[in-house]
Structure formats: C-alpha cells, structure tokens
Design an enzyme around this catalytic site. Structure first.
Site, PDB file in Angstrom:
ATOM      1  N   THR A 172       0.864  -1.178   0.000  1.00 33.49           N
ATOM      2  CA  THR A 172       0.000   0.000   0.000  1.00 33.49           C
ATOM      3  C   THR A 172       0.900   1.227   0.000  1.00 33.49           C
ATOM      4  OG1 THR A 172      -0.148   0.357   2.408  1.00 33.49           O
ATOM      5  CG2 THR A 172      -1.582  -1.339   1.456  1.00 33.49           C
ATOM      6  N   CYS A 173       0.295   2.398   0.102  1.00 34.06           N
ATOM      7  CA  CYS A 173       1.096   3.620   0.059  1.00 34.06           C
ATOM      8  C   CYS A 173       1.963   3.787   1.302  1.00 34.06           C
ATOM      9  CB  CYS A 173       0.197   4.842  -0.123  1.00 34.06           C
ATOM     10  SG  CYS A 173      -0.976   5.089   1.219  1.00 34.06           S
ATOM     11  N   ASN A 174       1.650   3.079   2.387  1.00 33.54           N
ATOM     12  CA  ASN A 174       2.474   3.256   3.585  1.00 33.54           C
ATOM     13  C   ASN A 174       2.915   1.949   4.245  1.00 33.54           C
ATOM     14  OD1 ASN A 174       0.113   2.468   5.024  1.00 33.54           O
ATOM     15  ND2 ASN A 174      -0.564   4.604   5.068  1.00 33.54           N
ATOM     16  N   HIS A 185      -0.693  -9.249  14.604  1.00 35.98           N
ATOM     17  CA  HIS A 185      -0.419  -8.125  13.697  1.00 35.98           C
ATOM     18  C   HIS A 185      -1.425  -8.104  12.551  1.00 35.98           C
ATOM     19  CE1 HIS A 185       1.760  -5.317  11.114  1.00 35.98           C
ATOM     20  NE2 HIS A 185       1.659  -6.224  10.147  1.00 35.98           N
ATOM     21  N   ASP A 227     -10.717   2.538   6.374  1.00 32.15           N
ATOM     22  CA  ASP A 227     -11.373   1.313   5.910  1.00 32.15           C
ATOM     23  C   ASP A 227     -10.664   0.640   4.742  1.00 32.15           C
ATOM     24  OD1 ASP A 227     -13.403   1.715   7.785  1.00 32.15           O
ATOM     25  OD2 ASP A 227     -14.609   2.901   6.385  1.00 32.15           O
ATOM     26  N   GLN A 228      -9.763   1.332   4.063  1.00 33.41           N
ATOM     27  CA  GLN A 228      -9.193   0.810   2.817  1.00 33.41           C
ATOM     28  C   GLN A 228      -8.358  -0.450   3.024  1.00 33.41           C
ATOM     29  OE1 GLN A 228      -9.206   4.327   3.501  1.00 33.41           O
ATOM     30  NE2 GLN A 228     -11.135   4.038   2.403  1.00 33.41           N
ATOM     31  N   GLY A 271      -4.641  10.588 -11.129  1.00 39.60           N
ATOM     32  CA  GLY A 271      -4.898   9.202 -10.739  1.00 39.60           C
ATOM     33  C   GLY A 271      -6.378   9.000 -10.473  1.00 39.60           C
ATOM     34  N   GLY A 284      -7.570   7.827  -5.868  1.00 36.04           N
ATOM     35  CA  GLY A 284      -8.060   9.007  -6.579  1.00 36.04           C
ATOM     36  C   GLY A 284      -9.525   9.266  -6.280  1.00 36.04           C
TER      37      GLY A 284
END
Length: 428
Positions: free
Chosen positions: A50-52, A88, A104-105, A178, A183
């Site tokens: 993911t982005c992080n 985890h 929630d993603q 995006g 997006g």
C-alpha cells in the site's frame, strides 16, 4: 509454539518506522515475479503493498523469510512469527496499525493481496484462512466500535493537509492525478469543498472521464497535464505508476507560466504526492513556488485526529485480542482433528483386519452374523478410543501438540509417552 500457529510469518516495513524513501526501496515492482520466486521457497506467500506499508506474508518460518528477503536485497524490516504475526494481521485489518487510524481501505487491500495470490497460485489454504479471519475481524471491529467514525482515509487526509496549508479550498482549482481507489477517495473528499474547478488526469483517459463524471469535475488527458498544473492551486497525485508521472523540468517550465507580473515569482503550488512509489520526480520540491508534501507529512493529520479515536482504538484492540484467542483455538481444534484422524485411521485398519480374521474362521457365516460382528468391532473400537480421543483433543486444543502426537504414537506404535514437563511447549 503450536505447529499450526507457527506456520505463519510476516516481514516488511511500514509508516511506523520507515519514511517514503525506505518504503520505496523495499517495494517489489514486479509483483508476479516476486510471488513466483517466493513460491519456490514457501508453501504459501502473499504480498501486501500500500502507500504506507510493504509486507510479505508466508506460510513458513521466520528464519527462512528473513533469509529470502535478504537474498533479494531487502533490509531494515520487521519480522513476526506465529502468534505475534496473527495478532499483527488482525490488528492491521482492524485499522489499528494504519497511518490514519480506523481507515477502511486496508480491508480491501488485504482482500486484493489474497486475490492476487490466488491468481498467481501462491495463496495456500492456510493463508486464505488467516486473511479471511483478519477481514472478518476488521469488519467486526467497525461494527462494534466507533474507530472509523470521523476517521479519514489517506486520500482525504491529503485534502486536509492541502487545506491546512492553503487556508481554504473554497474557490480554488484542484488537479487530481490518478483515478484508482485512492483518486476516488481524494475526489470524494474534495467534492464536499466549494471548489471553482476540479480536474482529473489519468493515464487511461476513459477512467478519468468516469471519475470526473462522478464528482462533477473535468477529465484531463495526460499530455495536457502541465497546462492544468499551471491553472491549479493544488495538485494531489496518487497513481499506481511504477515511475514518476510529474517530472522536474516540465514542472519548472509550468511554474514559469505562473509568475506574478511584477514580482517575478510564481504563484505558490501545493503538490501532495501520496503515491507509492512516488509520482513526483526527485528534486521537484526545490522548484521556486512549489511546496511538495509526501505521505510522510500525513502523520500530522493522524496525530490531530487520533485523540478523538484513542478510546475507540483501545476498544478495538481488546476486540482483536478476544478474536485472536478464538482463532488460535480454532487452529488448535484443527491440530486436534489431524491427530485424531491419524489415530482413527490406524484403529479402523486394525478393526477391519481383525474382523476379517474372525469372519475367516466362521467360513459359513451368514449375512446376519457378518453384520453383527462388523457392528460389534465398530462399537468396541469407538468405545476403546473415547478416552484417548478426549485426552488428545484436550492437549492439542491447549496448544500442547507434542503431547497429543506422543499419545497417538503410544497407541499406534507402542512408544512411551514422556512426561510433558520434560518437553515444555513454548508459550503461545
């Protein structure tokens, strides 16, 4: 540690300890190739990117996972195994581990990791069980707590960050680069603002059109990107491209077209790059007038909103702990079933052999006699195994797999059952 819970190991990096550059360095650009390579070493493997965060989830042991990642040039990663890995995974799905707590993603991202693994043939039955349990817990947390009430996604956090930097978005021109899930989240957050104009750019123009229609914006072709950057006050970029889509030199030229007539300096442009890997080329933040922010800067948004959800996060953590115990018991029951199945398979083979010997001695036995002897042997076998089955099940469900297996071997092979205290189990 129980054999079943020790089958899972997780390694990776996340926003907790890694910045954008470290995340980018750890990321696997060719996911199918990575899964194919990992499949040669592990019974099952999934990749969550993911982005992080970038995390590798395997059915295997932690030592092998560490060795595999180091062979692929990765370092500085966390490594969890067994109970800690399961905890985890459940906490991740609950939103507790997210940069924006309660978002929630992550549930959809876990489902996608599983779907991608299934498509590549690397998602083992055991890993699918673990991911589906995590998703179930994530949904349960959101139903039973308020952890996602008022919580923002990374996309909407980017909007809040831009708003805090520019003062207000009212009357502004915003460009979203995006049109994927992120997006959409950005555009939805912007739709609530009183913007003068919202532009949507995407590599596939048709997707830009669809998103623009949803939020009342204007679709932009990528070859017009810098023209619309010139017109915009804020650019939020969140593509899934493996390389930068906003380059330093054309951005510099676009900024020259934003110069104030008298001062000679361009009107400020806020760029929030929440893509991973990054959408904006290195060095773009040094261009006169550009104020560049990345996902590292979103941490302050989480800190500002976290205080209102701290109590809910604690309730979510308690829910996760309870569900973890239930899941481990479920895995232990599976472990018990495996042991008991081995015992009953052996006992059935003995029963059939001895039944057939008895029937051979009764050469003239009629069907009724054969039925009675078969029923008798079946009932005796079941009654003889009742207490042994109960003891095996109790040991396995309590996580004492070694004693359960020793009991089975004592019955099947006549071995000695050592005192379990001589071979203590590693605590769960």
């Amino acid at each position: 540690m129980n054999k079943h819970t020790s089958r899972i190991a997780i390694a990776g990096v996340s926003h907790h300890t890694a910045d954008v550059m470290a995340l980018e360095a750890f990321r696997f650009g060719d996911e199918p190739a990575f899964l194919a390579a990992a499949q040669k070493k592990f019974h099952g493997v999934l990749l969550l990117q993911t982005c992080n965060r970038v995390e590798v989830i395997v059915e295997g042991d932690a030592g092998s996972l560490r060795e595999f990642l180091e062979e692929h040039g990765r370092k500085g990663f966390f490594l969890l195994e067994g109970r800690e890995a399961l905890h985890h995974l459940l906490s991740l799905a609950a939103g507790i581990e997210s940069m924006i707590v309660g978002e929630d993603q992550i549930i959809g991202q876990l489902k996608k990791a599983l779907a991608d693994g299934e498509a590549a043939g690397t998602a083992s039955t055991f890993l699918a069980l673990c991911i589906n349990k995590a998703v179930h817990v994530g949904i349960g947390v959101r139903k039973n707590t308020r952890i996602n009430r008022g919580a923002v996604s990374v996309g909407s956090a980017a909007v809040l960050l831009a708003e805090s930097e520019i003062g207000t978005l009212e009357g502004r021109h915003i460009l979203v680069v995006g049109s994927g899930e992120m997006g959409l989240l950005v555009a939805q957050a912007l739709a609530a603002k009183q913007l003068t104009a919202m532009y949507v750019a995407n590599r596939t123009f048709g997707r830009a059109v669809k998103l623009a229609e949803k939020i009342g914006g204007k679709a932009v072709r990528m070859n017009e990107l810098y023209r619309y950057i010139t017109l915009s006050d804020v650019v939020i970029s969140c593509t899934s491209a493996p390389h930068p889509v906003i380059h330093r030199q054309p951005l510099k030229e676009a900024m020259l077209a934003r110069c104030w007539p008298v001062e000679g300096h361009p009107r400020p442009l806020i760029i929030v790059d929440i893509a991973q890997p990054r959408d904006v080329e290195e060095g773009a933040g040094a261009i006169d007038g550009v104020r560049l922010f990345t996902i590292d800067d979103l941490r302050q948004v989480n800190e500002q909103t976290m205080s209102t959800r701290r109590a809910e996060a604690e309730r979510a953590a308690a829910y996760v702990n309870d569900e973890l115990e239930l899941f481990i018991r479920q895995l232990h029951r599976k472990s018990a079933d495996d042991c008991i199945a081995a015992l009953h398979t052996w006992a059935e083979a003995v029963r059939l052999r001895e039944r057939d010997k008895a029937l051979a001695r009764l050469a003239s036995a009629d069907d009724r006699t054969i039925e009675v002897i078969d029923d008798l042997s079946r009932v005796l076998t079941k009654k003889i195994l009742t207490d042994a089955t109960a003891s095996i099940r109790t040991c396995a469900e309590e996580g004492d797999r070694s004693t359960a297996e020793a009991l089975v071997q004592a019955l099947i092979r006549g071995t000695t059952v050592n005192d379990p205290l001589e071979h203590p189990e590693t605590p769960e």
